[in-house]
Write a protein that holds these residues in place. Sequence first.
Motif, PDB file in Angstrom:
ATOM      1  N   ALA A 105      -0.721  -5.909  -3.601  1.00 33.71           N
ATOM      2  CA  ALA A 105       0.585  -5.385  -3.062  1.00 33.71           C
ATOM      3  C   ALA A 105       0.355  -4.089  -2.002  1.00 33.71           C
ATOM      4  O   ALA A 105       0.826  -4.305  -0.659  1.00 33.71           O
ATOM      5  N   LEU A 106      -0.794  -3.383  -2.254  1.00 34.25           N
ATOM      6  CA  LEU A 106      -1.020  -2.338  -1.242  1.00 34.25           C
ATOM      7  C   LEU A 106      -1.557  -2.883   0.204  1.00 34.25           C
ATOM      8  O   LEU A 106      -1.453  -2.523   1.231  1.00 34.25           O
ATOM      9  N   ALA A 107      -2.349  -3.778  -0.022  1.00 37.28           N
ATOM     10  CA  ALA A 107      -3.014  -4.466   1.032  1.00 37.28           C
ATOM     11  C   ALA A 107      -2.250  -4.808   2.003  1.00 37.28           C
ATOM     12  O   ALA A 107      -2.340  -4.999   3.312  1.00 37.28           O
ATOM     13  N   VAL A 108      -0.783  -5.376   1.609  1.00 38.50           N
ATOM     14  CA  VAL A 108       0.160  -5.890   2.553  1.00 38.50           C
ATOM     15  C   VAL A 108       0.534  -4.600   3.332  1.00 38.50           C
ATOM     16  O   VAL A 108       0.738  -4.894   4.750  1.00 38.50           O
ATOM     17  N   VAL A 109       0.786  -3.692   2.751  1.00 42.77           N
ATOM     18  CA  VAL A 109       1.138  -2.339   3.578  1.00 42.77           C
ATOM     19  C   VAL A 109       0.008  -1.572   4.499  1.00 42.77           C
ATOM     20  O   VAL A 109       0.622  -1.230   5.667  1.00 42.77           O
ATOM     21  N   CYS A 110      -0.908  -1.851   4.128  1.00 44.80           N
ATOM     22  CA  CYS A 110      -2.270  -1.017   4.660  1.00 44.80           C
ATOM     23  C   CYS A 110      -2.912  -1.962   5.696  1.00 44.80           C
ATOM     24  O   CYS A 110      -3.755  -1.530   6.245  1.00 44.80           O
ATOM     25  N   LYS A 111      -2.417  -3.164   5.882  1.00 40.70           N
ATOM     26  CA  LYS A 111      -2.942  -4.116   6.731  1.00 40.70           C
ATOM     27  C   LYS A 111      -3.339  -3.592   8.067  1.00 40.70           C
ATOM     28  O   LYS A 111      -4.159  -3.906   8.726  1.00 40.70           O
ATOM     29  N   ASN A 112      -2.384  -3.045   8.616  1.00 39.92           N
ATOM     30  CA  ASN A 112      -2.417  -2.463  10.146  1.00 39.92           C
ATOM     31  C   ASN A 112      -2.876  -1.196  10.129  1.00 39.92           C
ATOM     32  O   ASN A 112      -2.981  -0.450  11.432  1.00 39.92           O
ATOM     33  N   ASN A 113      -2.816  -0.200   8.873  1.00 41.07           N
ATOM     34  CA  ASN A 113      -3.123   0.933   9.056  1.00 41.07           C
ATOM     35  C   ASN A 113      -4.231   1.221   7.656  1.00 41.07           C
ATOM     36  O   ASN A 113      -3.701   1.568   6.454  1.00 41.07           O
ATOM     37  N   PRO A 114      -5.629   0.896   7.914  1.00 35.57           N
ATOM     38  CA  PRO A 114      -6.648   1.037   6.790  1.00 35.57           C
ATOM     39  C   PRO A 114      -6.384   2.012   5.968  1.00 35.57           C
ATOM     40  O   PRO A 114      -6.316   3.489   6.541  1.00 35.57           O
ATOM     41  N   CYS A 115      -6.290   1.988   4.713  1.00 37.22           N
ATOM     42  CA  CYS A 115      -6.190   3.139   3.653  1.00 37.22           C
ATOM     43  C   CYS A 115      -7.514   3.179   2.799  1.00 37.22           C
ATOM     44  O   CYS A 115      -7.925   2.118   2.353  1.00 37.22           O
ATOM     45  N   ARG A 116      -8.066   4.108   2.578  1.00 37.36           N
ATOM     46  CA  ARG A 116      -9.361   4.405   1.842  1.00 37.36           C
ATOM     47  C   ARG A 116      -8.732   4.583   0.353  1.00 37.36           C
ATOM     48  O   ARG A 116      -7.857   5.295   0.069  1.00 37.36           O
ATOM     49  N   TYR A 117      -9.639   3.936  -0.712  1.00 37.99           N
ATOM     50  CA  TYR A 117      -9.042   4.172  -2.082  1.00 37.99           C
ATOM     51  C   TYR A 117     -10.490   4.108  -2.886  1.00 37.99           C
ATOM     52  O   TYR A 117     -11.392   3.693  -2.444  1.00 37.99           O
ATOM     53  N   TRP A 118     -10.147   4.664  -4.260  1.00 38.11           N
ATOM     54  CA  TRP A 118     -11.183   4.319  -5.067  1.00 38.11           C
ATOM     55  C   TRP A 118     -10.396   4.229  -6.555  1.00 38.11           C
ATOM     56  O   TRP A 118      -9.222   4.845  -6.557  1.00 38.11           O
ATOM     57  N   GLN A 174      -2.302   7.074   6.016  1.00 39.61           N
ATOM     58  CA  GLN A 174      -1.564   7.835   7.023  1.00 39.61           C
ATOM     59  C   GLN A 174      -0.374   8.160   6.783  1.00 39.61           C
ATOM     60  O   GLN A 174       0.359   7.393   6.041  1.00 39.61           O
ATOM     61  N   ASN A 175       0.188   9.508   7.305  1.00 40.27           N
ATOM     62  CA  ASN A 175       1.401   9.719   6.752  1.00 40.27           C
ATOM     63  C   ASN A 175       2.670   8.856   7.242  1.00 40.27           C
ATOM     64  O   ASN A 175       3.850   8.767   6.676  1.00 40.27           O
ATOM     65  N   ASP A 176       2.328   7.910   8.635  1.00 41.21           N
ATOM     66  CA  ASP A 176       3.314   7.068   9.018  1.00 41.21           C
ATOM     67  C   ASP A 176       3.599   5.875   8.204  1.00 41.21           C
ATOM     68  O   ASP A 176       4.547   5.295   8.440  1.00 41.21           O
ATOM     69  N   ILE A 177       2.931   5.444   7.251  1.00 41.29           N
ATOM     70  CA  ILE A 177       3.240   4.435   6.262  1.00 41.29           C
ATOM     71  C   ILE A 177       3.485   5.014   4.698  1.00 41.29           C
ATOM     72  O   ILE A 177       3.672   4.033   3.826  1.00 41.29           O
ATOM     73  N   LYS A 178       3.685   6.090   4.652  1.00 42.94           N
ATOM     74  CA  LYS A 178       3.858   6.687   3.267  1.00 42.94           C
ATOM     75  C   LYS A 178       5.260   6.039   2.712  1.00 42.94           C
ATOM     76  O   LYS A 178       5.200   5.631   1.742  1.00 42.94           O
ATOM     77  N   ASP A 179       6.170   6.002   3.391  1.00 50.68           N
ATOM     78  CA  ASP A 179       7.382   5.507   2.904  1.00 50.68           C
ATOM     79  C   ASP A 179       7.385   3.988   2.663  1.00 50.68           C
ATOM     80  O   ASP A 179       7.727   3.588   1.512  1.00 50.68           O
ATOM     81  N   ASP A 180       6.641   3.244   3.269  1.00 56.05           N
ATOM     82  CA  ASP A 180       6.260   1.793   2.972  1.00 56.05           C
ATOM     83  C   ASP A 180       5.618   1.833   1.625  1.00 56.05           C
ATOM     84  O   ASP A 180       5.597   0.832   0.847  1.00 56.05           O
ATOM     85  N   ILE A 181       4.400   2.726   1.500  1.00 56.71           N
ATOM     86  CA  ILE A 181       3.736   2.510   0.158  1.00 56.71           C
ATOM     87  C   ILE A 181       4.731   2.892  -1.033  1.00 56.71           C
ATOM     88  O   ILE A 181       4.578   2.063  -1.924  1.00 56.71           O
ATOM     89  N   VAL A 182       5.431   4.165  -0.988  1.00 55.47           N
ATOM     90  CA  VAL A 182       6.400   4.286  -1.745  1.00 55.47           C
ATOM     91  C   VAL A 182       7.226   3.202  -2.249  1.00 55.47           C
ATOM     92  O   VAL A 182       7.462   2.987  -3.446  1.00 55.47           O
ATOM     93  N   ASP A 183       7.962   2.604  -1.284  1.00 57.57           N
ATOM     94  CA  ASP A 183       8.711   1.499  -1.731  1.00 57.57           C
ATOM     95  C   ASP A 183       8.021   0.356  -2.189  1.00 57.57           C
ATOM     96  O   ASP A 183       8.695  -0.290  -3.339  1.00 57.57           O
ATOM     97  N   THR A 184       6.766  -0.082  -1.890  1.00 58.54           N
ATOM     98  CA  THR A 184       5.924  -1.121  -2.578  1.00 58.54           C
ATOM     99  C   THR A 184       5.771  -0.435  -3.952  1.00 58.54           C
ATOM    100  O   THR A 184       5.850  -1.488  -4.890  1.00 58.54           O
ATOM    101  N   LEU A 185       5.248   0.686  -4.145  1.00 58.48           N
ATOM    102  CA  LEU A 185       4.932   1.142  -5.674  1.00 58.48           C
ATOM    103  C   LEU A 185       6.286   1.012  -6.501  1.00 58.48           C
ATOM    104  O   LEU A 185       5.950   0.669  -7.738  1.00 58.48           O
ATOM    105  N   ILE A 186       7.323   1.393  -6.101  1.00 64.12           N
ATOM    106  CA  ILE A 186       8.545   1.485  -6.793  1.00 64.12           C
ATOM    107  C   ILE A 186       8.927   0.141  -7.288  1.00 64.12           C
ATOM    108  O   ILE A 186       9.588  -0.160  -8.345  1.00 64.12           O
TER     109      ILE A 186
END
Length: 101
Positions: A77-90, A12-24
């Motif tokens: 690392a991503l699970a921490v950011v996505c725990k309240n906003n589930p993200c689909r991945y493959w 979801q777009n509302d957690i985009k910045d948190d994911i970017v921060d985590t990946l960096i």
Amino acid sequence: MITEQLLVLIAQNDIKDDIVDTLIELDFLSGFSLGNICGFSREHSHFNIKEQVEGYREFCKFEIMHPLEQQQALLSALAVVCKNNPCRYWITPIVHSGTLC
């Protein structure tokens, strides 16, 4: 032998910045790609009124090339950011990569 993988994450777009921060912060990543996508689904009950009228929902899509042995560290690392906003991945193996000049 496969040594690298590609993780595709739809968020979801509302957690985009948190994911970017985590990946960096992850030293084993050399970079990643980010783009906007339109997600279509048969489950319109999750869509707001605007999305129901348009027929899609806006998401962001991350493409993250990573070493095979770092898969669990990346997912953790991503699970921490996505725990309240589930993200689909493959994850798919990268058979070959390089630079064209």
